[in-house]
Write a protein that holds these residues in place. Structure first.
Motif, PDB file in Angstrom:
ATOM      1  N   CYS A   1      -2.616   7.816  12.970  1.00  0.00           N
ATOM      2  CA  CYS A   1      -3.010   7.974  11.563  1.00  0.00           C
ATOM      3  C   CYS A   1      -4.429   8.543  11.464  1.00  0.00           C
ATOM      4  CB  CYS A   1      -2.940   6.623  10.853  1.00  0.00           C
ATOM      5  SG  CYS A   1      -3.466   6.688   9.117  1.00  0.00           S
TER       6      CYS A   1
ATOM      7  N   ARG B   1       0.800  -1.222   0.000  1.00  0.00           N
ATOM      8  CA  ARG B   1       0.000   0.000   0.000  1.00  0.00           C
ATOM      9  C   ARG B   1       0.832   1.270   0.000  1.00  0.00           C
ATOM     10  NH1 ARG B   1      -4.357  -1.536   4.780  1.00  0.00           N
ATOM     11  NH2 ARG B   1      -4.282  -3.783   4.470  1.00  0.00           N
TER      12      ARG B   1
ATOM     13  N   ARG C   1      -6.333   8.728   8.766  1.00  0.00           N
ATOM     14  CA  ARG C   1      -7.133   8.164   7.676  1.00  0.00           C
ATOM     15  C   ARG C   1      -8.182   7.191   8.228  1.00  0.00           C
ATOM     16  NH1 ARG C   1      -2.496   6.019   3.692  1.00  0.00           N
ATOM     17  NH2 ARG C   1      -1.741   5.301   5.724  1.00  0.00           N
ATOM     18  N   LEU C   2      -9.443   7.458   7.981  1.00  0.00           N
ATOM     19  CA  LEU C   2     -10.522   6.638   8.531  1.00  0.00           C
ATOM     20  C   LEU C   2     -10.597   5.270   7.874  1.00  0.00           C
ATOM     21  CD1 LEU C   2     -13.353   9.335   8.850  1.00  0.00           C
ATOM     22  CD2 LEU C   2     -11.775   8.512  10.616  1.00  0.00           C
ATOM     23  N   ASP C   3     -10.097   5.148   6.626  1.00  0.00           N
ATOM     24  CA  ASP C   3     -10.187   3.877   5.912  1.00  0.00           C
ATOM     25  C   ASP C   3      -8.919   3.037   6.046  1.00  0.00           C
ATOM     26  OD1 ASP C   3      -8.553   5.573   4.478  1.00  0.00           O
ATOM     27  OD2 ASP C   3      -9.311   4.956   2.512  1.00  0.00           O
ATOM     28  N   CYS C   4      -8.000   3.440   6.910  1.00  0.00           N
ATOM     29  CA  CYS C   4      -6.725   2.742   7.054  1.00  0.00           C
ATOM     30  C   CYS C   4      -6.848   1.667   8.127  1.00  0.00           C
ATOM     31  CB  CYS C   4      -5.619   3.727   7.431  1.00  0.00           C
ATOM     32  SG  CYS C   4      -3.994   2.943   7.577  1.00  0.00           S
ATOM     33  N   ASP C   5      -6.462   0.424   7.779  1.00  0.00           N
ATOM     34  CA  ASP C   5      -6.531  -0.663   8.760  1.00  0.00           C
ATOM     35  C   ASP C   5      -5.161  -1.240   9.086  1.00  0.00           C
ATOM     36  OD1 ASP C   5      -5.985  -1.960   6.404  1.00  0.00           O
ATOM     37  OD2 ASP C   5      -7.680  -3.348   6.496  1.00  0.00           O
TER      38      ASP C   5
END
Length: 505
Positions: free
Chosen positions: A200, A189, A202-206
Motif C-alpha cells: 500500500c 474505512r 498510502r503513508l497515512d494507512c495503518d
C-alpha cells in the motif's frame, strides 16, 4: 561535546554540585542519562523534570518522582507512568479518561487497578483503540462484558487477555452465545469487499498487510481466533479441533499450548510448516516418544528447539548436540541434571556429551578439573569460563588448544592480570580476546592499552576504571564518539577534568 556530557551524566564520580550544573544545561539526551543515576535526589529529580518535561516519565517509572511531586495537568504523561506502576492517584485516572489526546486514554486503559467508573468510561470511548487496549488487560468481569462488543478489534483483545473467563474465551472461539460482530477496522474505512495491498502506497494507512473484510470481518476474526488459541486460559477442548485447520497460523498458535493431549501433539509433529513443529519441539507437553520422533526432523530449527525441551532424554540431547546449532548456552535439561547424570555426561566417551555438561558453572571441583584436561577443544572452550579454575589450568588450556579457546579463557572471572596480559599479546591475535579483556575486572592498564588498538574493544576499554587517568583524558577527544562518551563516563577520569568539562558548558 554533547556525547561527552552524556557520558559525564552517568559517571559515578560526578559530584552532586556538578549534577545540578548538568541539570541546568540538559537537553533530552543528557536528561535521559541523568535520570538513570542512582544518587539523584528528589529535589534534583524535580528540577530535571521541570527542565525537560519528557524526563518526568522516566523519573516516574524509576521511582524518582512520586505522586506528591506530580501535577497531572502539567505532567499528564508522568501521571500515567505512576498509574501504570500502580503508584498514582484514582482521581488522576478520572481526569485522564477525558483527555483529548487518544494516545493518553489508550495508555490509561492499559494501567492496572483502574476504578470501575473509569473502566466504564474507557469501555465506551469513541475510539475503539482505547476500548481494545482496556480489553487486553482488564479484569474478568469487564472482559466478559467486552466480549460482546460489536467491534471485532475489541473481541480480539479480549481473546488475548489471560484474565478473561474460560467460558467467555470458549464462546469467542465457537461464536455461541455472543451477538454477531458488526464492524472491524477494515470495513469502517473501506468499501467491502476489500483486501489491503501489502505494498500500500498510502503513508497515512495503518491497516495491516493483507487485512480484509467481505462483510464477515474475516482477517480480524482470524486474529481473534489466533489470540484465543494462544491464550492458556482458553479451554483446550474448545481449541483442539483446530489441529487440522487449513490456516497455518492457527495450527502454529496451538503448538505452544502446554495442555494439548498427546494425540494432538502427534498430529502437529507431522505438520508441513517447520515453525509449527519447532514450537511443538520445545513444548513441555511433548512426551518422550514424540521427542525421539522430532529428533530426526529434517529442519535444523526444529532440532535446535528440541534441545531446549526441559525433559529431552540425555541420549537424544547428546545426539542433537552433534547436529543442531545449540550455541554456547546452558540447556534446561543439563541445568536440571542430577549429580549422577552430571558425572555420567562428564565421563562419556562422546565429546558432545562432555561439552553439554561443561556449560554448567557449578560443577564439582573434581569434575571441573577433569574436564579442564579434556583433549577436545570444544569441551574445553565450554568449560573455560568456569569459576575456580587456577592460573595453571587456564594457561594449560591456552597452550594446548590455542586460538580456539583463548576468548573463553579471557572471559574467566578468575583469570589473573598476568594471564590477561599474555592473552592480548598472543600471536596470532584473537579479536574477541581484546573485547573480553577490555571488560574484565582484573585487566591491567598495560593490557587495556593494547585493547585500545582494537576497534571493537576500544569503546569498552575506554570505560574501564583501571585505564590510566591521562589516557582517559586523551580519549575524550577520540574521533569515535562512543569512545569519547565511554571515557567521559569512566569513574577514574580526574575530578578536575570532570569539573572543567561541566563548569565551562
Amino acid at each position: 561535546m554533547h556525547h561527552i556530557l552524556c557520558g559525564l551524566a552517568v559517571n559515578p564520580a560526578l559530584s552532586s554540585e556538578l549534577v545540578d550544573r548538568l541539570i541546568s544545561i540538559a537537553d533530552g539526551d543528557i536528561a535521559m542519562a541523568l535520570a538513570s543515576r542512582a544518587d539523584l535526589s528528589r529535589a534534583q529529580a524535580v528540577a530535571l523534570a521541570e527542565r525537560i518535561d519528557e524526563s518526568a516519565v522516566q523519573l516516574a517509572y524509576e521511582g524518582r518522582l512520586t505522586a506528591a511531586d506530580i501535577d497531572p495537568a502539567a505532567w499528564p504523561d508522568a501521571a500515567l507512568a505512576l498509574l501504570d506502576r500502580g503508584a498514582g492517584r484514582p482521581e488522576w485516572a478520572r481526569l485522564l479518561a477525558a483527555d483529548p489526546v487518544r494516545e493518553r486514554r489508550e495508555k490509561l486503559a492499559a494501567c492496572p487497578g483502574l476504578p470501575s467508573d473509569v473502566m466504564d468510561i474507557l469501555a465506551a470511548d469513541p475510539d475503539v483503540r482505547v476500548t481494545a487496549e482496556l480489553a487486553l488487560g482488564t479484569i474478568p468481569d469487564m472482559a466478559a462484558r467486552l466480549a460482546a462488543h460489536p467491534h471485532a478489534e475489541v473481541r480480539r483483545a479480549v481473546a488475548g487477555n489471560e484474565a478473561t473467563p474460560p467460558a467467555t474465551l470458549a464462546a469467542l472461539v465457537t461464536g455461541k452465545g455472543l451477538p454477531p460482530v458488526r464492524r472491524c477496522s477494515v470495513c469502517e474505512r473501506e468499501k467491502t469487499p476489500f483486501v489491503h495491498d501489502p505494498q500500500c502506497p498510502r503513508l497515512d494507512c495503518d491497516l495491516l498487510p493483507g487485512a480484509s473484510c467481505d462483510g464477515s470481518h474475516e482477517s480480524t476474526v482470524h486474529a481473534m481466533l489466533e489470540a484465543a488459541l494462544r491464550n492458556p486460559a482458553t479451554p483446550v477442548e474448545a481449541v483442539v479441533g483446530f489441529v487440522d485447520h487449513p490456516s497455518m497460523l492457527l495450527r502454529w498458535a496451538l503448538a505452544a499450548r502446554q495442555d494439548l493431549p498427546q494425540q494432538a501433539c502427534v498430529r502437529l509433529a507431522f505438520d508441513p510448516a517447520p515453525g509449527v513443529r519447532a514450537d511443538l519441539a520445545e513444548n513441555p507437553a511433548a512426551d518422550a516418544a514424540l521427542i525421539r520422533a522430532l529428533a530426526d526432523d529434517p529442519d535444523p530449527d526444529v532440532r535446535r528447539r528440541l534441545a531446549h525441551h526441559p525433559r529431552v532424554p540425555l541420549d537424544v540431547l547428546t545426539r542433537l548436540a552433534r547436529t543442531a546449532r545449540i550455541g554456547t548456552t546452558l540447556l534446561p535439561r543439563i541445568a536440571a541434571c542430577s549429580p549422577a547424570e552430571v558425572e555420567e555426561l562428564a565421563t562419556s566417551p562422546d565429546p558432545a556429551a562432555r561439552m553439554l555438561v561443561a556449560q554448567r558453572r557449578d560443577l564439582p571441583p573434581g569434575t571441573r578439573n577433569r574436564l579442564a584436561d579434556d583433549p577436545d577443544a570444544k569441551v574445553v572452550k565450554a568449560l573455560a569460563p568456569h569459576p575456580g579454575l587456577t592460573e595453571a589450568q587456564l594457561r594449560a588450556m591456552a597452550d594446548r588448544h590455542g586460538v580456539r579457546v583463548l576468548a573463553k579463557v579471557a572471559a574467566n572471572p578468575d583469570a589473573p592480570p598476568a594471564l590477561l596480559e599474555d592473552l592480548v599479546r598472543h600471536e596470532p591475535a584473537v579479536q574477541k580476546v581484546f573485547r573480553e579483556v577490555a571488560r574484565h575486572r582484573g585487566a591491567t592498564d598495560s593490557a587495556l592499552l593494547l585493547c585500545l588498538a582494537d576497534k571493537r574493544a576500544r569503546p569498552v576499554a575506554a570505560g574501564h576504571p583501571a585505564l590510566p587517568p591521562a589516557v582517559i583524558e586523551e580519549l575524550l577527544a577520540d574521533a569515535d564518539w562512543q569512545v569519547a562518551e565511554a571515557a567521559a563516563a569512566n569513574p577514574s577520569l580526574p575530578p578536575a577534568v570532570i569539573s572543567d568539562l561541566v563548569r565551562w558548558r
